[in-house]
Design a protein around this motif. Structure first.
Motif, mmCIF file in Angstrom:
data_model
loop_
_atom_site.group_PDB
_atom_site.id
_atom_site.type_symbol
_atom_site.label_atom_id
_atom_site.label_comp_id
_atom_site.label_asym_id
_atom_site.label_seq_id
_atom_site.Cartn_x
_atom_site.Cartn_y
_atom_site.Cartn_z
ATOM 1 N N GLN A 174 55.247 23.654 55.971
ATOM 2 C CA GLN A 174 54.547 24.875 55.580
ATOM 3 C C GLN A 174 55.368 25.740 54.626
ATOM 4 O OE1 GLN A 174 53.515 26.651 59.419
ATOM 5 N NE2 GLN A 174 51.382 26.113 59.090
ATOM 6 N N LEU A 175 56.677 25.552 54.619
ATOM 7 C CA LEU A 175 57.519 26.338 53.717
ATOM 8 C C LEU A 175 57.174 26.072 52.255
ATOM 9 C CD1 LEU A 175 60.991 26.053 55.508
ATOM 10 C CD2 LEU A 175 59.426 27.998 55.511
ATOM 11 N N ASN A 176 56.624 24.889 51.973
ATOM 12 C CA ASN A 176 56.209 24.602 50.592
ATOM 13 C C ASN A 176 55.136 25.580 50.122
ATOM 14 O OD1 ASN A 176 57.832 22.381 49.750
ATOM 15 N ND2 ASN A 176 56.651 21.030 51.099
ATOM 16 N N TYR A 177 54.247 25.973 51.025
ATOM 17 C CA TYR A 177 53.199 26.936 50.667
ATOM 18 C C TYR A 177 53.813 28.305 50.369
ATOM 19 C CZ TYR A 177 49.760 23.540 52.297
ATOM 20 O OH TYR A 177 48.988 22.411 52.444
ATOM 21 N N ILE A 178 54.856 28.644 51.102
ATOM 22 C CA ILE A 178 55.516 29.935 50.878
ATOM 23 C C ILE A 178 56.230 29.943 49.534
ATOM 24 C CG2 ILE A 178 57.352 31.453 51.730
ATOM 25 C CD1 ILE A 178 56.480 30.513 54.576
ATOM 26 N N LEU A 179 56.932 28.862 49.232
ATOM 27 C CA LEU A 179 57.615 28.777 47.939
ATOM 28 C C LEU A 179 56.611 28.838 46.788
ATOM 29 C CD1 LEU A 179 60.027 27.960 49.758
ATOM 30 C CD2 LEU A 179 60.629 26.262 48.022
ATOM 31 N N ALA A 180 55.480 28.143 46.948
ATOM 32 C CA ALA A 180 54.465 28.149 45.895
ATOM 33 C C ALA A 180 53.830 29.528 45.744
ATOM 34 C CB ALA A 180 53.396 27.103 46.207
ATOM 35 N N HIS A 181 53.554 30.191 46.873
ATOM 36 C CA HIS A 181 52.894 31.501 46.830
ATOM 37 C C HIS A 181 53.754 32.527 46.096
ATOM 38 C CE1 HIS A 181 50.175 34.684 48.403
ATOM 39 N NE2 HIS A 181 51.284 35.417 48.392
ATOM 40 N N PHE A 182 55.051 32.513 46.345
ATOM 41 C CA PHE A 182 55.936 33.523 45.753
ATOM 42 C C PHE A 182 56.653 33.019 44.499
ATOM 43 C CE2 PHE A 182 55.690 34.795 50.277
ATOM 44 C CZ PHE A 182 55.229 36.089 50.116
ATOM 45 N N GLY A 183 56.356 31.783 44.099
ATOM 46 C CA GLY A 183 56.968 31.249 42.883
ATOM 47 C C GLY A 183 58.462 31.021 43.011
ATOM 48 N N LEU A 184 58.903 30.568 44.176
ATOM 49 C CA LEU A 184 60.331 30.350 44.411
ATOM 50 C C LEU A 184 60.692 28.898 44.119
ATOM 51 C CD1 LEU A 184 60.688 32.229 47.827
ATOM 52 C CD2 LEU A 184 61.005 33.158 45.523
ATOM 53 N N ARG A 185 61.743 28.693 43.365
ATOM 54 C CA ARG A 185 62.219 27.334 43.093
ATOM 55 C C ARG A 185 63.255 26.892 44.121
ATOM 56 N NH1 ARG A 185 64.171 27.205 37.033
ATOM 57 N NH2 ARG A 185 65.087 29.177 37.720
ATOM 58 N N THR A 186 64.136 27.803 44.509
ATOM 59 C CA THR A 186 65.164 27.507 45.507
ATOM 60 C C THR A 186 65.348 28.726 46.405
ATOM 61 O OG1 THR A 186 66.983 28.293 44.102
ATOM 62 C CG2 THR A 186 66.393 25.941 43.949
ATOM 63 N N PHE A 187 66.014 28.525 47.533
ATOM 64 C CA PHE A 187 66.296 29.640 48.429
ATOM 65 C C PHE A 187 67.514 29.324 49.274
ATOM 66 C CE2 PHE A 187 63.589 26.862 50.964
ATOM 67 C CZ PHE A 187 64.178 26.887 52.227
ATOM 68 N N ILE A 188 68.059 30.372 49.869
ATOM 69 C CA ILE A 188 69.115 30.271 50.878
ATOM 70 C C ILE A 188 68.455 30.505 52.229
ATOM 71 C CG2 ILE A 188 71.244 31.311 51.745
ATOM 72 C CD1 ILE A 188 71.711 32.205 48.752
ATOM 73 N N GLY A 189 68.692 29.634 53.190
ATOM 74 C CA GLY A 189 68.039 29.745 54.487
ATOM 75 C C GLY A 189 68.921 30.384 55.538
ATOM 76 N N LEU A 190 68.331 31.263 56.338
ATOM 77 C CA LEU A 190 69.000 31.875 57.493
ATOM 78 C C LEU A 190 68.087 31.680 58.692
ATOM 79 C CD1 LEU A 190 71.062 33.655 58.985
ATOM 80 C CD2 LEU A 190 69.918 35.672 58.028
ATOM 81 N N GLY A 191 68.478 30.787 59.596
ATOM 82 C CA GLY A 191 67.612 30.467 60.724
ATOM 83 C C GLY A 191 68.330 30.555 62.051
ATOM 84 N N VAL A 192 67.596 31.000 63.081
ATOM 85 C CA VAL A 192 68.146 31.133 64.427
ATOM 86 C C VAL A 192 67.384 30.212 65.370
ATOM 87 C CG1 VAL A 192 68.640 32.712 66.326
ATOM 88 C CG2 VAL A 192 68.733 33.546 63.962
#
Length: 322
Positions: A118-136
């Motif tokens: 589902q993160l692919n939909y988030i990247l597409a929605h906001f036009g993000l090519r890359t990101f830094i992840g912070l997960g708990v």
């Protein structure tokens, strides 16, 4: 200074006040909540910061959402300064956001792999090519899964109390029972105690009584029990991440996470051994393991240490102004 210089001072009307950052309230005007459509319904994403800046995507643990998992940490003074250089996209798992309506009876909660997809939909929605992840916790497991499948889209990962293996029988049994009670009886005392142990470990009452009360109250009032049960069911059905540390010179693709990883746990967390296992499966040349003393829920109990570690980690990635 004379020893009697303060003899005439009298304290009156002392009142206990809880810090605003610990109130877990949905009142930050700098955060915009946006519904993002996916193939399995919508996800609520809370955006914090200038969207023209590099992206950090956060993902929360069981029983939490972006408010209860990350708000106090990002309101910490040193993290406020860091935010000037990034835009944070807080992802909430389906039905886990504050005030969420009950998921439909026929809704099939995504598997952990599907949550990652589902993160692919988030990247597409906001036009993000890359990101830094912070997960708990569970959220870190989701981000790690995504990074394994899309290493070109993840610059780096900061994983806190993350389990990389499938659920053992003891965890499966406890969590299956929790999910059953959440569906039939709501937030019972047993489920509440388990959530507190999962996030804080043991001895939390002695360490920080006020923090315990804040989270107990939050779990009782602000968590949709049925929706949490669905998330728990998905988490205990997780597959092993199947990562192995490569020991030969001819490194194979996809064996482990290829991007820089900061692997963090609290010394009093019940997940210390899990993070050691994760560390043994990471490439030692681009990963580090940190155990923070005197805490279980590191973002809440030791924000200064984590913010400093995160700042140095980001500087190592080339973000020199952090």
């Amino acid at each position: 200074m004379p020893s009697d210089s303060m003899d005439d001072i009298e304290l009156k009307n002392i009142q206990m006040q809880m810090a605003s950052s610990r109130s877990l309230s949905r009142d930050d005007p700098t955060i915009e909540e946006i519904r993002v459509e996916t193939d399995r319904g919508y996800l609520m994403v809370a955006v914090q910061g200038n969207r023209n800046k590099p992206a950090i995507i956060t993902y929360h643990d069981l029983g939490l959402n972006y408010i209860s998992c990350f708000q106090a940490f990002f309101n910490f003074s040193e993290m406020r300064a860091l935010l000037e250089n990034f835009c944070v996209y807080h992802v909430n798992a389906p039905g886990q956001e504050e005030g969420a309506a009950p998921l439909p009876d026929d809704y099939e909660f995504p598997t952990m792999d599907e949550l990652a997809a589902q993160l692919n939909y988030i990247l597409a929605h906001f036009g993000l090519r890359t990101f830094i992840g912070l997960g708990v916790g569970a959220g870190g497991n989701v981000l790690a899964r995504y990074a394994l499948g899309h290493p070109d889209k993840v610059e780096a990962l900061c994983l806190i109390n993350v389990v990389s293996t499938q659920a053992g029988w003891i965890e499966w049994g406890y969590q299956k029972l929790n999910a059953r009670y959440l569906k039939s009886r709501g937030m019972t005392q047993g489920v509440l105690d388990y959530l507190m142990w999962h996030h804080f470990g043991r001895g939390t009452e002695e360490r920080n009584h006020d923090l315990v009360q804040v989270y107990r109250s939050y779990f009782e009032r602000c968590v949709n029990p049925g929706n949490l049960a669905a998330f728990i069911d998905s988490y205990i059905r997780r597959t092993d991440l199947n990562m192995t540390r490569c020991t030969d010179a001819n490194r194979k693709e996809g064996l482990t996470l290829s991007m820089p990883v900061m692997n963090i746990t609290g010394a009093l967390s019940p997940h210390v051994d899990d993070t050691v296992t994760l560390n043994s499966r990471l490439d030692p040349t681009n990963s580090s393991w940190m155990k923070i003393s005197d805490c279980g829920m590191v973002l809440e109990e030791q924000p200064s240490k984590i913010s400093e570690a995160l700042r140095l980690f980001l500087q190592g990635l080339g973000y020199g102004k952090c």
